[in-house]
Design a protein around this motif. Structure first.
Motif, mmCIF file in Angstrom:
data_model
loop_
_atom_site.group_PDB
_atom_site.id
_atom_site.type_symbol
_atom_site.label_atom_id
_atom_site.label_comp_id
_atom_site.label_asym_id
_atom_site.label_seq_id
_atom_site.Cartn_x
_atom_site.Cartn_y
_atom_site.Cartn_z
ATOM 1 N N GLU A 93 0.807 -1.214 0.000
ATOM 2 C CA GLU A 93 0.000 0.000 0.000
ATOM 3 C C GLU A 93 0.844 1.270 0.000
ATOM 4 N N ALA A 94 2.091 1.162 0.467
ATOM 5 C CA ALA A 94 2.983 2.326 0.530
ATOM 6 C C ALA A 94 3.717 2.587 -0.785
ATOM 7 N N LEU A 95 3.512 1.733 -1.791
ATOM 8 C CA LEU A 95 4.180 1.929 -3.075
ATOM 9 C C LEU A 95 3.787 3.273 -3.694
ATOM 10 N N LYS A 96 4.760 3.933 -4.313
ATOM 11 C CA LYS A 96 4.527 5.248 -4.909
ATOM 12 C C LYS A 96 4.408 5.194 -6.428
ATOM 13 N N LEU A 97 4.699 4.058 -7.025
ATOM 14 C CA LEU A 97 4.708 4.001 -8.486
ATOM 15 C C LEU A 97 3.283 3.913 -9.028
ATOM 16 N N PRO A 98 3.047 4.411 -10.245
ATOM 17 C CA PRO A 98 1.717 4.308 -10.852
ATOM 18 C C PRO A 98 1.284 2.847 -10.950
ATOM 19 N N THR A 99 0.075 2.570 -10.502
ATOM 20 C CA THR A 99 -0.436 1.200 -10.477
ATOM 21 C C THR A 99 -1.848 1.162 -11.039
ATOM 22 N N LEU A 100 -2.041 0.311 -12.026
ATOM 23 C CA LEU A 100 -3.352 0.110 -12.633
ATOM 24 C C LEU A 100 -3.876 -1.250 -12.195
ATOM 25 N N VAL A 101 -5.054 -1.249 -11.593
ATOM 26 C CA VAL A 101 -5.692 -2.480 -11.139
ATOM 27 C C VAL A 101 -6.861 -2.766 -12.083
ATOM 28 N N LEU A 102 -6.786 -3.887 -12.786
ATOM 29 C CA LEU A 102 -7.801 -4.256 -13.775
ATOM 30 C C LEU A 102 -8.579 -5.465 -13.282
ATOM 31 N N TRP A 103 -9.895 -5.438 -13.492
ATOM 32 C CA TRP A 103 -10.739 -6.505 -12.955
ATOM 33 C C TRP A 103 -11.816 -6.889 -13.954
ATOM 34 N N GLY A 104 -11.902 -8.166 -14.274
ATOM 35 C CA GLY A 104 -13.003 -8.645 -15.084
ATOM 36 C C GLY A 104 -14.319 -8.431 -14.354
ATOM 37 N N ASP A 105 -15.309 -7.872 -15.025
ATOM 38 C CA ASP A 105 -16.563 -7.532 -14.341
ATOM 39 C C ASP A 105 -17.355 -8.768 -13.926
ATOM 40 N N GLN A 106 -16.921 -9.958 -14.395
ATOM 41 C CA GLN A 106 -17.613 -11.196 -14.022
ATOM 42 C C GLN A 106 -16.684 -12.167 -13.292
ATOM 43 N N TYR A 148 -11.559 -6.501 -3.179
ATOM 44 C CA TYR A 148 -10.129 -6.488 -2.896
ATOM 45 C C TYR A 148 -9.404 -5.505 -3.808
ATOM 46 N N GLY A 149 -9.780 -5.490 -5.070
ATOM 47 C CA GLY A 149 -9.177 -4.543 -6.004
ATOM 48 C C GLY A 149 -9.498 -3.113 -5.650
ATOM 49 N N GLU A 150 -10.745 -2.866 -5.241
ATOM 50 C CA GLU A 150 -11.147 -1.520 -4.843
ATOM 51 C C GLU A 150 -10.359 -1.061 -3.622
ATOM 52 N N ARG A 151 -10.198 -1.950 -2.673
ATOM 53 C CA ARG A 151 -9.450 -1.615 -1.455
ATOM 54 C C ARG A 151 -8.000 -1.278 -1.780
ATOM 55 N N LEU A 152 -7.385 -2.097 -2.626
ATOM 56 C CA LEU A 152 -5.987 -1.883 -2.963
ATOM 57 C C LEU A 152 -5.793 -0.594 -3.753
ATOM 58 N N ALA A 153 -6.614 -0.375 -4.765
ATOM 59 C CA ALA A 153 -6.482 0.828 -5.585
ATOM 60 C C ALA A 153 -6.674 2.089 -4.753
ATOM 61 N N ALA A 154 -7.608 2.047 -3.800
ATOM 62 C CA ALA A 154 -7.864 3.211 -2.954
ATOM 63 C C ALA A 154 -6.697 3.484 -2.008
ATOM 64 N N GLU A 202 -1.160 5.361 -3.470
ATOM 65 C CA GLU A 202 -1.091 6.788 -3.777
ATOM 66 C C GLU A 202 -1.400 7.064 -5.244
ATOM 67 N N LYS A 203 -0.930 6.193 -6.121
ATOM 68 C CA LYS A 203 -1.144 6.374 -7.554
ATOM 69 C C LYS A 203 -1.883 5.181 -8.145
ATOM 70 N N GLY A 204 -2.847 4.677 -7.393
ATOM 71 C CA GLY A 204 -3.610 3.522 -7.836
ATOM 72 C C GLY A 204 -4.893 3.902 -8.544
ATOM 73 N N ARG A 205 -5.325 3.063 -9.463
ATOM 74 C CA ARG A 205 -6.543 3.285 -10.219
ATOM 75 C C ARG A 205 -7.142 1.938 -10.582
ATOM 76 N N LEU A 206 -8.439 1.800 -10.379
ATOM 77 C CA LEU A 206 -9.134 0.556 -10.703
ATOM 78 C C LEU A 206 -10.025 0.755 -11.918
ATOM 79 N N LEU A 207 -9.910 -0.174 -12.865
ATOM 80 C CA LEU A 207 -10.798 -0.197 -14.026
ATOM 81 C C LEU A 207 -11.366 -1.599 -14.174
#
Length: 301
Positions: free
Chosen positions: A216-229, A237-243, A246-251
């Motif tokens: 969670e303390a990582l500073k690098l840009p991170t993209l979290v991708l999740w199949g909707d099914q 879990y993905g939502e928690r991690l992306a939130a 610092e530079k996390g984003r969930l799609l």
């Protein structure tokens, strides 16, 4: 199978053979698979990335694919992170995107924590996180009764794999006998099934859960991708991690299950390319991967 993944390289890391393929020239991208797959999980993703100016490396984790299947070696995600990190350093890989699916995402998280100078961004696809693993079907394999069951000469691992892919893919028409055979091949026969059992039993929740504060303390840009099914890894879990990042984003990837590289390989490649281009633009660097000319709408979590 794409011809570009048929050419296999390998290195001895800590005395074990690790197989990998390398395709294309340009911005470096490494793709890590999960269980029960191999580097062939990415066979439909790689051509899109390579065509857009990426050098793509796909790796078979130890115990999977064409890598060694040792009897008395730790195959947990911490050990895999150490081995894959050492391999990347040995081949001179750095300043690229590390992409991981399933347990490969957990391995990627640990590499990012332990060897931060290797990568400049992180992409996690339907990843394990916190205490989300091992999932039920894999956890059950810790029962000693499975030693006898899987050792039976007539045991059909393909049936079990088919059930996993039927639950884990949105596009049922792509679950062909050829697909199942491709993933079963490294685990064929009694010895192969024992190798599969070792890989499954090596998954220990604490190896990632105990280090999530560092992740969670990582500073690098991170993209979290999740199949909707995705029915194997809950998107919470993905939502928690992306939130937390610092530079996390969930799609969310629409029309995809847990095995999104099988369900939506082109869309997955587009998102990796877009993320790489956007990260370069934010840092003022040269864009080293082409952003797709006409990207489809995305659903952001």
């Amino acid at each position: 199978m794409g011809a570009e993944l048929e050419v296999t390289n390998s290195l001895q890391i800590e005395g074990k053979r690790i197989a990998f393929s390398q395709v294309g020239k340009g911005y470096p991208v490494v793709l890590l698979h999960g269980i029960p797959t191999s580097r062939l999980l990415w066979r439909h993703v790689v051509p899109f990335l390579a065509a857009r100016g990426c050098e793509v490396i796909t790796i078979d984790l130890l115990g999977y694919g064409q890598s060694d299947q040792p009897d008395e070696t730790d195959l947990g995600i911490a050990a895999q992170a150490r081995l894959i990190g050492a391999l990347l350093e040995a081949i001179g890989w750095h300043d690229g995107a590390l992409v991981g699916h399933d347990i490969g995402g957990g391995i990627a998280q640990l590499i990012a924590v332990d060897r931060p100078s290797l990568l400049d961004r992180l992409v996690l696809v339907d990843t394990i996180a916190y205490d989300s693993f091992p999932v039920g079907p894999l956890a059950r394999l810790k029962d000693p009764v499975w030693d006898t069951i899987l050792a039976a000469p007539d045991f059909d691992l393909k049936k079990g794999l088919r059930k996993s892919f039927e639950a884990g893919m949105a596009h049922a028409d792509r679950i062909t006998p050829e697909l199942i055979a491709m993933y079963e091949t490294p685990f064929a026969g009694v010895e192969g099934r024992r190798a599969y059992l070792r890989a499954a039993r090596a998954l220990r929740t604490d190896e990632l859960a105990a280090r999530m504060a560092e992740v969670e303390a990582l500073k690098l840009p991170t993209l979290v991708l999740w199949g909707d099914q995705d029915v194997f890894q809950p998107v919470l879990y993905g939502e928690r991690l992306a939130a937390a990042l610092e530079k996390g984003r969930l799609l969310r990837i629409m029309h995809a299950g847990h095995f999104s590289p099988e369900d939506e390989p082109e869309r997955l490649a587009e998102l990796i390319l877009e993320f790489s281009a956007e990260a370069e633009a934010r840092t003022g660097g040269d864009v080293r991967c082409e952003k797709p000319a006409a990207a489809r709408p995305i659903q952001e979590g």
